[in-house]
Design a protein around this motif. Structure first.
Motif, PDB file in Angstrom:
ATOM      1  N   ALA A  47       0.827  -1.207   0.000  1.00 11.18           N
ATOM      2  CA  ALA A  47       0.000   0.000   0.000  1.00 11.18           C
ATOM      3  C   ALA A  47       0.863   1.259   0.000  1.00 11.18           C
ATOM      4  O   ALA A  47       0.543   2.246  -0.680  1.00 11.18           O
ATOM      5  N   SER A  48       1.983   1.230   0.718  1.00 11.16           N
ATOM      6  CA  SER A  48       2.856   2.400   0.788  1.00 11.16           C
ATOM      7  C   SER A  48       3.519   2.672  -0.554  1.00 11.16           C
ATOM      8  O   SER A  48       3.640   3.829  -0.984  1.00 11.16           O
ATOM      9  N   LEU A  49       3.961   1.630  -1.261  1.00 12.29           N
ATOM     10  CA  LEU A  49       4.576   1.814  -2.570  1.00 12.29           C
ATOM     11  C   LEU A  49       3.566   2.361  -3.581  1.00 12.29           C
ATOM     12  O   LEU A  49       3.901   3.207  -4.412  1.00 12.29           O
ATOM     13  N   LEU A  50       2.347   1.878  -3.528  1.00  9.89           N
ATOM     14  CA  LEU A  50       1.316   2.401  -4.423  1.00  9.89           C
ATOM     15  C   LEU A  50       1.064   3.881  -4.140  1.00  9.89           C
ATOM     16  O   LEU A  50       0.853   4.679  -5.065  1.00  9.89           O
ATOM     17  N   ALA A  51       1.105   4.258  -2.863  1.00  5.85           N
ATOM     18  CA  ALA A  51       0.925   5.668  -2.505  1.00  5.85           C
ATOM     19  C   ALA A  51       2.064   6.522  -3.060  1.00  5.85           C
ATOM     20  O   ALA A  51       1.835   7.626  -3.566  1.00  5.85           O
ATOM     21  N   VAL A  52       3.304   6.016  -2.987  1.00  4.33           N
ATOM     22  CA  VAL A  52       4.446   6.749  -3.542  1.00  4.33           C
ATOM     23  C   VAL A  52       4.249   6.994  -5.031  1.00  4.33           C
ATOM     24  O   VAL A  52       4.523   8.091  -5.541  1.00  4.33           O
ATOM     25  N   SER A  53       3.761   6.004  -5.755  1.00  2.00           N
ATOM     26  CA  SER A  53       3.533   6.156  -7.193  1.00  2.00           C
ATOM     27  C   SER A  53       2.512   7.237  -7.488  1.00  2.00           C
ATOM     28  O   SER A  53       2.696   8.074  -8.379  1.00  2.00           O
ATOM     29  N   VAL A  54       1.432   7.246  -6.744  1.00  2.00           N
ATOM     30  CA  VAL A  54       0.376   8.239  -6.958  1.00  2.00           C
ATOM     31  C   VAL A  54       0.883   9.644  -6.636  1.00  2.00           C
ATOM     32  O   VAL A  54       0.633  10.602  -7.386  1.00  2.00           O
TER      33      VAL A  54
END
Length: 422
Positions: A305-312
């Motif tokens: 979830a944290s990596l997906l947030a970084v991408s966004v």
């Protein structure tokens, strides 16, 4: 000679035991020692992050290209990577406190030498030497605290991450202020290097070996780990290492050239860029929350979830061309997820992926995999900017790379962690 004096300088006994006769520590001793360790890691962060906001002035003085500046902004992580596996070896054979003190002195001297550089080659050397000391310190701190706080490892790492984030927050503000006040970018490096030497001196007397030399096996003596892989380099730890590689390249590429992007592309002033950079550290202070959650929820899911947030967030940073206030919000969120959630949980998960007796090697593997490729992340980002512009470069390195980390995390089996219920 007291036992404390003996353990400060000697090697680990041949049987691998630690603190066999160390006296019990009071809460005040533990609190003082832990506070100094966190403070030393804060200065570590200040040494790392004072460079990017000063990079435009450094480039102007030396005539460095954007690619050279990008490499200098992140190549200290090469030194950290080179230190990772040797540090793991040293931590399995010598007192952690000895490694810790030596590392603080080393990176402080490297920091103070940076303004003495006459060109690109020797400045690169000083940055790498500084990074080598920082890598040794990281491995020593996380091995020692991972052992002492074995059952609350994520939270302890979160508090240490909070100290790091405070350093990220204040370093750009102090660095730019001192540069403006003295008319030179040299003074912040001398100040932060001196601070590190003073902390090393204080730690020699106030950080007790009972805190740094705790045996992990003693902390988890009631648990069995025979079902775990015998090798420290197993499916879970290697999947985490791949995730650490791509995360380090994405996050450090962003950190290294973010102020340059704000100044050259969005036309911010140096003070405005330093403010936005500081909000990265402000967001990273959520490491306490990130570490606390890592002790209580599925760490693999939390990292995904944290990596997906970084991408966004990366899309927002490079596509919206936002004003200072909104850009500070984006920087805060990037710091929260990139520094506050990804970093401490990757570190603690890698220690949980191995048997307790192997956390020194796990700590070294983390430092090498996270910081090794990151050494060239600034150079890669600068090359992408030259070829495609800031927007597409951000998409390629800071938006898409974390998705590769997500794929690697899917190969992890949380049931194989040493804190899993058996």
């Amino acid at each position: 000679m007291t036992h404390a004096a003996q353990v400060d300088t000697g090697a680990v006994p041949a049987d691998g035991t630690r603190e066999s006769s160390s006296p019990a520590l009071s809460r005040a001793m533990v609190g003082t020692g832990f506070a100094l360790i966190v403070l030393s890691y804060m200065v570590n962060a200040m040494d790392r992050q004072v460079f990017p906001p000063l990079l435009p002035d450094i480039r102007a003085e030396y005539g460095f290209s954007l690619e050279q500046g990008g490499l200098l902004a992140t190549n200290f992580t090469l030194g950290m990577a080179l230190a990772g596996l040797p540090a793991g070896y040293l931590l399995d054979r010598f007192r952690r406190k000895t490694v810790l003190l030596a590392s603080i002195v080393l990176y402080s001297l490297g920091t103070m030498a940076t303004p003495l550089a006459v060109g690109f080659a020797d400045m690169t050397l000083y940055r790498v030497v500084s990074g080598f000391g920082e890598g040794m310190q990281s491995a020593a701190i996380f091995a020692a605290m991972g052992a002492y706080f074995a059952h609350r490892r994520g939270l302890a790492f979160g508090v240490i991450g909070l100290g790091y984030s405070v350093g990220v927050f204040i370093a750009p503000l102090i660095g730019v202020h001192l540069m403006t006040l003295h008319g030179t970018w040299h003074s912040p490096f001398y100040l932060f290097g001196t601070a590190g030497l003073l902390i090393a001196a204080a730690s020699l007397f106030l950080v007790r070996t009972g805190l740094t030399e705790r045996s992990v096996e003693k902390a988890v003596a009631t648990e069995t780990h025979e079902s775990m892989p015998a090798s420290a380099y197993n499916r879970n730890s290697l999947a985490l290492a791949v995730h650490a590689v791509v995360s380090g390249v994405a996050i450090y590429g962003f950190l290294g050239l973010y102020p340059t992007y704000l100044i050259s592309s969005l036309h911010y002033s140096a003070e405005q860029a330093a403010l936005a950079m500081s909000f990265l550290g402000f967001g990273g202070m959520l490491a306490v929350l990130g570490g606390w959650l890592g002790d209580r929820v599925d760490q693999r899911s939390l990292l995904i979830a944290s990596l997906l947030a970084v991408s966004v967030i990366s899309v927002c940073v490079y596509e919206t061309r936002a004003g200072v206030g909104v850009q500070c919000v984006f920087a805060f969120l990037m710091g929260a997820f990139g520094l506050g959630f990804v970093y401490p949980n990757t570190n603690s998960a890698m220690q949980r992926a191995v048997r307790p007796s192997q956390i020194g090697r796990a700590s070294g593997l983390f430092v090498t995999s996270y910081y090794g490729p990151a050494a060239f992340s600034g150079l890669l980002f600068a090359a992408l900017v030259d070829s495609f512009g800031w927007s597409r470069a951000g998409l390629l390195q800071v938006t898409l790379l974390p998705l590769v980390g997500v794929v690697a995390l899917l190969f992890i089996r949380p049931a194989g962690f040493n804190n899993a219920v058996r």
